[in-house]
Design a protein around this motif. Sequence first.
Motif, PDB file in Angstrom:
ATOM      1  N   UNK A 110      -1.820  -2.153  -0.308  1.00 31.27           N
ATOM      2  CA  UNK A 110      -2.431  -1.745  -1.583  1.00 31.27           C
ATOM      3  C   UNK A 110      -2.407  -2.900  -2.577  1.00 31.27           C
ATOM      4  N   UNK A 111      -1.270  -3.601  -2.635  1.00 29.54           N
ATOM      5  CA  UNK A 111      -1.176  -4.765  -3.520  1.00 29.54           C
ATOM      6  C   UNK A 111      -2.142  -5.868  -3.092  1.00 29.54           C
ATOM      7  N   UNK A 112      -2.235  -6.097  -1.780  1.00 28.10           N
ATOM      8  CA  UNK A 112      -3.131  -7.134  -1.258  1.00 28.10           C
ATOM      9  C   UNK A 112      -4.569  -6.841  -1.645  1.00 28.10           C
ATOM     10  N   UNK A 113      -4.996  -5.593  -1.487  1.00 25.68           N
ATOM     11  CA  UNK A 113      -6.392  -5.256  -1.790  1.00 25.68           C
ATOM     12  C   UNK A 113      -6.686  -5.372  -3.277  1.00 25.68           C
ATOM     13  N   UNK A 114      -5.713  -4.987  -4.108  1.00 30.61           N
ATOM     14  CA  UNK A 114      -5.887  -5.202  -5.550  1.00 30.61           C
ATOM     15  C   UNK A 114      -6.025  -6.692  -5.851  1.00 30.61           C
ATOM     16  N   UNK A 115      -5.213  -7.512  -5.182  1.00 29.89           N
ATOM     17  CA  UNK A 115      -5.249  -8.960  -5.401  1.00 29.89           C
ATOM     18  C   UNK A 115      -6.576  -9.555  -4.949  1.00 29.89           C
ATOM     19  N   UNK A 116      -7.047  -9.135  -3.773  1.00 29.85           N
ATOM     20  CA  UNK A 116      -8.316  -9.654  -3.254  1.00 29.85           C
ATOM     21  C   UNK A 116      -9.480  -9.254  -4.152  1.00 29.85           C
ATOM     22  N   UNK A 117      -9.466  -8.002  -4.621  1.00 33.46           N
ATOM     23  CA  UNK A 117     -10.538  -7.569  -5.523  1.00 33.46           C
ATOM     24  C   UNK A 117     -10.491  -8.361  -6.819  1.00 33.46           C
ATOM     25  N   UNK A 118      -9.273  -8.615  -7.327  1.00 30.93           N
ATOM     26  CA  UNK A 118      -9.158  -9.428  -8.534  1.00 30.93           C
ATOM     27  C   UNK A 118      -9.649 -10.844  -8.312  1.00 30.93           C
ATOM     28  N   UNK A 119      -9.395 -11.381  -7.115  1.00 28.60           N
ATOM     29  CA  UNK A 119      -9.865 -12.727  -6.780  1.00 28.60           C
ATOM     30  C   UNK A 119     -11.392 -12.784  -6.771  1.00 28.60           C
ATOM     31  N   UNK A 120     -12.011 -11.737  -6.210  1.00 29.21           N
ATOM     32  CA  UNK A 120     -13.476 -11.693  -6.187  1.00 29.21           C
ATOM     33  C   UNK A 120     -14.028 -11.676  -7.608  1.00 29.21           C
ATOM     34  N   UNK A 121     -13.401 -10.862  -8.473  1.00 22.40           N
ATOM     35  CA  UNK A 121     -13.887 -10.798  -9.859  1.00 22.40           C
ATOM     36  C   UNK A 121     -13.682 -12.129 -10.571  1.00 22.40           C
TER      37      UNK A 121
END
Length: 301
Positions: free
Chosen positions: A67-78
């Motif tokens: 869950x943390x990883x996916x939040x981080x990846x989505x933040x990276x995309x933004x």
Amino acid sequence: MLHHRLLGYLDEVARSGSIRRAATRLNVASSAVNRQILSLEEEMGTPLFERLPRGLRLTAAGEVLVRHVRDTLNGHERMLAQVASLKGLTRGEVTVATMASIAAGVLPGVIRTFRETHPRIVVKVLVLPVDQIAAALLAGEADLALAYRLPPDPRMRCIADFEHRLGAVMAPDHPLNGRYQVRMADCLEYPLVVADCSMTLRDVLELLVPEGTSFTPVVETNSIELMKRLAQTAPHITFVNLSDVGEEIRRGVLAFTPISDASAIIQRASLMQRARSALDGPAHLLAARIQAEFERQSVPD
């Protein structure tokens, strides 16, 4: 970038349930993925996956980390999209394949806001049946796919999932408006305008009709726009997701009331890209804008 790569490995293994399948989708060696996962488990001091005969399954610790990883990846995309914008990326083209309900609902507001910030980026929208949306993405006809109930496909990567609940939509002066929730049985007493059998929305709706109750719509259509137009005149009622009617609610021509019977029925929309293709600048920017708007309207945790 090495840290970002590790997060991508972990995310893909969790989605695939297999190191071999994840490596194939990532176009890297299985040994490299396995080595990274083992190293991360050693660093964390706990297993992240259960090793099963037919693949891998996340442990409780693994679920927390993913869950943390996916939040981080989505933040990276933004972040990438924002950096591209600051660098003066004002030209280009992006195509999104979507379904009629989204094209008539949330997407116009997304595009309007996007165009205000990026007036030289051309946005193309392909409105297709749900079974053709993934095909358009995989064929390179679209950069992004956005739809409810997209079938899983290893050739596509999910950028984000959004959950919505179904509601009754009616004119502001309708007798049922103003309630915290309504029952489907209450709605059946009024003339109903509903999705026809060609739309996935109809399957969800029929699950809510009480057993033994007569379900006799006055209008059946595959046009979300027509459903919304007719619902603007009381006593008609239609049924769509909140994201489909945000613009009409803001204009004060429609009202949305959750259906109590639908509390356990979740509509899931997915924003997808091709698994082995990186999004270019315009697609990054539009994906970030779509994600921000859908997250605002999604079912809260």
